[in-house]
Design a protein around this motif. Structure first.
Motif, mmCIF file in Angstrom:
data_model
loop_
_atom_site.group_PDB
_atom_site.id
_atom_site.type_symbol
_atom_site.label_atom_id
_atom_site.label_comp_id
_atom_site.label_asym_id
_atom_site.label_seq_id
_atom_site.Cartn_x
_atom_site.Cartn_y
_atom_site.Cartn_z
ATOM 1 N N ALA A 122 20.370 -22.260 30.265
ATOM 2 C CA ALA A 122 20.329 -21.880 31.686
ATOM 3 C C ALA A 122 20.015 -20.395 31.849
ATOM 4 O O ALA A 122 19.164 -20.010 32.660
ATOM 5 C CB ALA A 122 21.649 -22.225 32.356
ATOM 6 N N GLU A 123 20.682 -19.547 31.078
ATOM 7 C CA GLU A 123 20.426 -18.104 31.161
ATOM 8 C C GLU A 123 19.029 -17.764 30.649
ATOM 9 O O GLU A 123 18.340 -16.918 31.220
ATOM 10 C CB GLU A 123 21.482 -17.335 30.369
ATOM 11 C CG GLU A 123 22.853 -17.358 31.011
ATOM 12 C CD GLU A 123 23.903 -16.634 30.186
ATOM 13 O OE1 GLU A 123 23.538 -15.778 29.356
ATOM 14 O OE2 GLU A 123 25.093 -16.931 30.383
ATOM 15 N N SER A 125 16.412 -19.706 30.708
ATOM 16 C CA SER A 125 15.449 -20.153 31.719
ATOM 17 C C SER A 125 15.336 -19.147 32.854
ATOM 18 O O SER A 125 14.227 -18.839 33.311
ATOM 19 C CB SER A 125 15.859 -21.510 32.285
ATOM 20 O OG SER A 125 15.787 -22.494 31.287
ATOM 21 N N ARG A 126 16.465 -18.609 33.306
ATOM 22 C CA ARG A 126 16.425 -17.590 34.362
ATOM 23 C C ARG A 126 15.666 -16.347 33.895
ATOM 24 O O ARG A 126 14.853 -15.793 34.627
ATOM 25 C CB ARG A 126 17.842 -17.206 34.802
ATOM 26 C CG ARG A 126 18.460 -18.179 35.783
ATOM 27 C CD ARG A 126 19.742 -17.622 36.393
ATOM 28 N NE ARG A 126 20.827 -17.528 35.421
ATOM 29 C CZ ARG A 126 21.665 -18.521 35.131
ATOM 30 N NH1 ARG A 126 21.525 -19.677 35.731
ATOM 31 N NH2 ARG A 126 22.626 -18.358 34.244
ATOM 32 N N ALA A 127 15.935 -15.918 32.668
ATOM 33 C CA ALA A 127 15.279 -14.715 32.142
ATOM 34 C C ALA A 127 13.775 -14.943 31.968
ATOM 35 O O ALA A 127 12.966 -14.072 32.310
ATOM 36 C CB ALA A 127 15.914 -14.303 30.815
ATOM 37 N N ARG A 129 11.901 -17.172 33.548
ATOM 38 C CA ARG A 129 11.329 -17.308 34.896
ATOM 39 C C ARG A 129 11.130 -15.933 35.530
ATOM 40 O O ARG A 129 10.063 -15.620 36.063
ATOM 41 C CB ARG A 129 12.249 -18.186 35.740
ATOM 42 C CG ARG A 129 11.624 -18.721 36.996
ATOM 43 C CD ARG A 129 12.515 -19.769 37.656
ATOM 44 N NE ARG A 129 12.320 -21.060 37.002
ATOM 45 C CZ ARG A 129 13.266 -21.727 36.355
ATOM 46 N NH1 ARG A 129 14.495 -21.250 36.278
ATOM 47 N NH2 ARG A 129 13.012 -22.888 35.785
ATOM 48 N N ARG A 130 12.150 -15.086 35.457
ATOM 49 C CA ARG A 130 12.075 -13.747 36.044
ATOM 50 C C ARG A 130 10.969 -12.920 35.376
ATOM 51 O O ARG A 130 10.180 -12.256 36.054
ATOM 52 C CB ARG A 130 13.431 -13.050 35.909
ATOM 53 C CG ARG A 130 13.524 -11.680 36.516
ATOM 54 C CD ARG A 130 14.921 -11.070 36.395
ATOM 55 N NE ARG A 130 15.589 -11.420 35.149
ATOM 56 C CZ ARG A 130 16.729 -12.102 35.071
ATOM 57 N NH1 ARG A 130 17.339 -12.493 36.144
ATOM 58 N NH2 ARG A 130 17.280 -12.384 33.907
ATOM 59 N N ASN A 131 10.879 -12.972 34.043
ATOM 60 C CA ASN A 131 9.887 -12.185 33.322
ATOM 61 C C ASN A 131 8.466 -12.662 33.609
ATOM 62 O O ASN A 131 7.550 -11.853 33.788
ATOM 63 C CB ASN A 131 10.172 -12.232 31.815
ATOM 64 C CG ASN A 131 9.646 -11.024 31.093
ATOM 65 O OD1 ASN A 131 9.761 -9.898 31.562
ATOM 66 N ND2 ASN A 131 9.049 -11.254 29.933
ATOM 67 N N GLU A 146 6.223 -21.071 41.803
ATOM 68 C CA GLU A 146 7.190 -21.781 40.969
ATOM 69 C C GLU A 146 6.871 -21.600 39.496
ATOM 70 O O GLU A 146 5.718 -21.429 39.111
ATOM 71 C CB GLU A 146 7.282 -23.268 41.314
ATOM 72 C CG GLU A 146 6.054 -24.075 41.002
ATOM 73 C CD GLU A 146 6.207 -25.547 41.385
ATOM 74 O OE1 GLU A 146 5.424 -26.356 40.875
ATOM 75 O OE2 GLU A 146 7.093 -25.887 42.187
ATOM 76 N N ASN A 148 8.107 -23.806 36.295
ATOM 77 C CA ASN A 148 8.853 -24.944 35.768
ATOM 78 C C ASN A 148 8.946 -24.811 34.262
ATOM 79 O O ASN A 148 7.947 -24.539 33.594
ATOM 80 C CB ASN A 148 8.162 -26.258 36.132
ATOM 81 C CG ASN A 148 8.078 -26.444 37.633
ATOM 82 O OD1 ASN A 148 9.067 -26.283 38.332
ATOM 83 N ND2 ASN A 148 6.901 -26.751 38.127
#
Length: 170
Positions: A122-123, A125-127, A129-131, A146, A148
């Protein structure tokens, strides 16, 4: 008098509504001006088009920068990449495991990643996605709508170390 007062009130309301519309248009709520001011790629002087492969490479490199991402791509793509690496002069594809859709002002990204064992997916994926969003938006000016992420494998360090050291049959 009541009807006259009502008429004046509605006239004032019409004037206020008419006055509000130009102010709103000046503020940028009209349909055409926001499209031109929303994107640095579409201007009065011309339009800049960015190829899908450019966004694909940016997304691939940005995803690989995040600690915990071991590799990108599905099993077949990684196998083909390993085969390609053995060919002299062949270069690895930075877009492996990345598919994109690019419009005039927006982009969407799909990533297939292999995570390292022990990392919070989860963490991570957030990192990732943000990058990816930051890299694409800063480099291209496209709005990323988006990202995915499909985690299709977990890399365990012992997998590569457990190659047979001797042949079974001599």
């Amino acid at each position: 008098m009541t009807s006259t007062t009502t008429g004046k009130t509605s006239d004032n309301a019409d004037k206020n509504a008419g006055a509000a519309t130009p102010n709103a248009e000046q503020g940028g709520s009209a349909a055409k001006p926001p499209a031109k001011t929303k994107s640095a790629l579409v201007t009065d002087q011309g339009t800049t088009t960015i190829a899908d492969t450019v966004v694909q490479k940016i997304a691939g490199l940005a995803a690989r920068e995040v600690r915990g991402v071991h590799n990108l791509g599905g099993g077949a793509a990684r196998a083909f990449g390993a085969f390609r690496d053995r060919i002299p002069g062949a270069s690895a594809s930075v877009g492996q495991g990345v598919s994109v859709e690019v419009g005039e002002t927006q982009a969407a990204v799909d990533l297939e990643i292999v995570v390292e064992y022990g990392v919070s997916i989860a963490e991570l994926s957030r990192a990732v996605r943000r990058n990816v969003i930051t890299a694409i938006e800063q480099m291209t000016g496209l709005e990323v709508v988006e990202v995915n992420i499909n985690v299709n494998d977990v890399f365990i360090e012992e997998d590569e170390d457990q190659q047979p050291t001797r042949e079974r049959v001599q």
